[in-house]
Design a protein around this motif. Structure first.
Motif, PDB file in Angstrom:
ATOM      1  N   UNK A 121       0.805  -1.226   0.000  1.00  0.00           N
ATOM      2  CA  UNK A 121       0.000   0.000   0.000  1.00  0.00           C
ATOM      3  C   UNK A 121       0.842   1.282   0.000  1.00  0.00           C
ATOM      4  N   UNK A 122       2.155   1.160   0.092  1.00  0.00           N
ATOM      5  CA  UNK A 122       3.017   2.342   0.127  1.00  0.00           C
ATOM      6  C   UNK A 122       2.966   3.095  -1.197  1.00  0.00           C
ATOM      7  N   UNK A 123       2.859   4.416  -1.114  1.00  0.00           N
ATOM      8  CA  UNK A 123       2.928   5.264  -2.301  1.00  0.00           C
ATOM      9  C   UNK A 123       4.007   6.319  -2.079  1.00  0.00           C
ATOM     10  N   UNK A 124       4.801   6.563  -3.125  1.00  0.00           N
ATOM     11  CA  UNK A 124       5.921   7.503  -3.059  1.00  0.00           C
ATOM     12  C   UNK A 124       5.655   8.696  -3.977  1.00  0.00           C
ATOM     13  N   UNK A 125       5.966   9.898  -3.470  1.00  0.00           N
ATOM     14  CA  UNK A 125       5.683  11.116  -4.213  1.00  0.00           C
ATOM     15  C   UNK A 125       6.848  12.093  -4.157  1.00  0.00           C
ATOM     16  N   UNK A 126       6.888  12.972  -5.166  1.00  0.00           N
ATOM     17  CA  UNK A 126       7.699  14.188  -5.128  1.00  0.00           C
ATOM     18  C   UNK A 126       6.733  15.323  -4.821  1.00  0.00           C
ATOM     19  N   UNK A 127       7.139  16.267  -3.960  1.00  0.00           N
ATOM     20  CA  UNK A 127       6.246  17.329  -3.507  1.00  0.00           C
ATOM     21  C   UNK A 127       6.416  18.622  -4.306  1.00  0.00           C
ATOM     22  N   UNK A 128       5.276  19.238  -4.600  1.00  0.00           N
ATOM     23  CA  UNK A 128       5.223  20.592  -5.144  1.00  0.00           C
ATOM     24  C   UNK A 128       4.503  21.433  -4.095  1.00  0.00           C
ATOM     25  N   UNK A 129       5.199  22.378  -3.490  1.00  0.00           N
ATOM     26  CA  UNK A 129       4.676  23.052  -2.301  1.00  0.00           C
ATOM     27  C   UNK A 129       4.257  24.498  -2.554  1.00  0.00           C
ATOM     28  N   UNK A 130       3.133  24.874  -1.898  1.00  0.00           N
ATOM     29  CA  UNK A 130       2.658  26.253  -1.887  1.00  0.00           C
ATOM     30  C   UNK A 130       2.296  26.589  -0.439  1.00  0.00           C
ATOM     31  N   UNK A 131       2.669  27.784  -0.007  1.00  0.00           N
ATOM     32  CA  UNK A 131       2.346  28.176   1.363  1.00  0.00           C
ATOM     33  C   UNK A 131       1.845  29.607   1.386  1.00  0.00           C
ATOM     34  N   UNK A 132       0.741  29.824   2.136  1.00  0.00           N
ATOM     35  CA  UNK A 132       0.150  31.152   2.250  1.00  0.00           C
ATOM     36  C   UNK A 132       0.776  31.921   3.407  1.00  0.00           C
ATOM     37  N   UNK A 133       0.758  33.230   3.289  1.00  0.00           N
ATOM     38  CA  UNK A 133       1.233  34.090   4.377  1.00  0.00           C
ATOM     39  C   UNK A 133       0.086  34.334   5.350  1.00  0.00           C
ATOM     40  N   UNK A 134       0.112  33.616   6.464  1.00  0.00           N
ATOM     41  CA  UNK A 134      -0.878  33.792   7.510  1.00  0.00           C
ATOM     42  C   UNK A 134      -0.151  33.904   8.844  1.00  0.00           C
TER      43      UNK A 134
END
Length: 245
Positions: A229-242
């Motif tokens: 069941x393991x799944x491997x990913x590369x991350x594309x990140x977005x972060x808001x200014x809060x």
């Protein structure tokens, strides 16, 4: 810090890029509207499968989820107070989710984090995420105990000189976890394991130069993980200014 994670799936027929575009241009703005004065952080981590994704209409399987949405609050009381005082926020956010999310598949968790000391985290990094499920018959606490007392030590031995960060984020369902023997479906995954490398070449070089370590890690995974069941990913990140400036 009190942290919430949502694992979210895009609406059927929508591409991953369309999902990302809608989330960032429209839905994230709603989040910023309501979380800017109460949350410390608000981030979206889009999941790109390390094996090529196959769309459902082709008859093949695709990833279980498309984004890890994370919210940090100073403590749980602030989160619960905000939710109680602003029911209109939940209504507006939920209505917009219908436009691009498969809401029936969303899973919500509080997070227990364990982080190993590795390298410098000050620069942008190539980030790999593994979603992992515990072995059948093992409780979540038994899974955490084994991972931290045994398996994480192997990871530290291998990744300590290659990675900039090695962290485990254990997922505690916001609705109490149900064991499989009851016949009721439980959480799809139990931990998000995150690895940071300087770049993709550093990641590939580490794997190529240390095949013995990869073999030892895989062998130990059989003791406590459902590796199918393991799944491997590369991350594309977005972060808001809060939160505080």
């Amino acid at each position: 810090m009190f942290k919430i994670i949502a694992l979210v799936k895009r609406k059927s027929g929508m591409s991953l890029q369309e999902f990302i575009d809608y989330y960032e241009s429209t839905h994230a703005k709603l989040g910023e509207k309501y979380y800017s004065t109460c949350a410390e952080r608000y981030a979206r981590r889009y999941l790109h499968l390390m094996a090529p994704v196959t769309e459902p209409q082709s008859g093949g399987a695709e990833s279980e989820f498309d984004v890890v949405t994370e919210l940090w609050f100073t403590d749980r009381q602030i989160f619960e107070k905000v939710m109680a005082e602003h029911p209109e926020a939940l209504v507006e956010i939920a209505e917009d989710e219908e436009n691009f999310q498969e809401r029936s598949k969303t899973q919500m968790f509080t997070v227990e984090e364990h982080d190993s000391e590795c390298g410098d985290r000050s620069l942008p990094y190539f980030k790999v995420l593994a979603m992992v499920k515990r072995k059948s018959g093992m409780s979540l606490q038994e899974f955490i105990n084994y991972y931290e007392s045994k398996h994480a030590k192997l990871g530290e031995e291998f990744f300590g000189t290659n990675a900039a960060r090695y962290a485990r984020r254990y997922l505690h369902p916001m609705i109490p976890d149900i064991e499989p023997q009851t016949g009721i479906i439980e959480a799809t995954f139990d931990v998000l394991t995150e690895l940071w490398f300087k770049d993709s070449e550093s990641f590939e070089k580490a794997l190529a130069e240390h095949p013995d370590s990869a073999t030892r890690i895989a062998k130990d995974e059989e003791n406590f993980q459902d590796r199918s069941k393991t799944q491997m990913f590369i991350l594309e990140e977005y972060e808001s200014k809060v939160g505080p400036s």
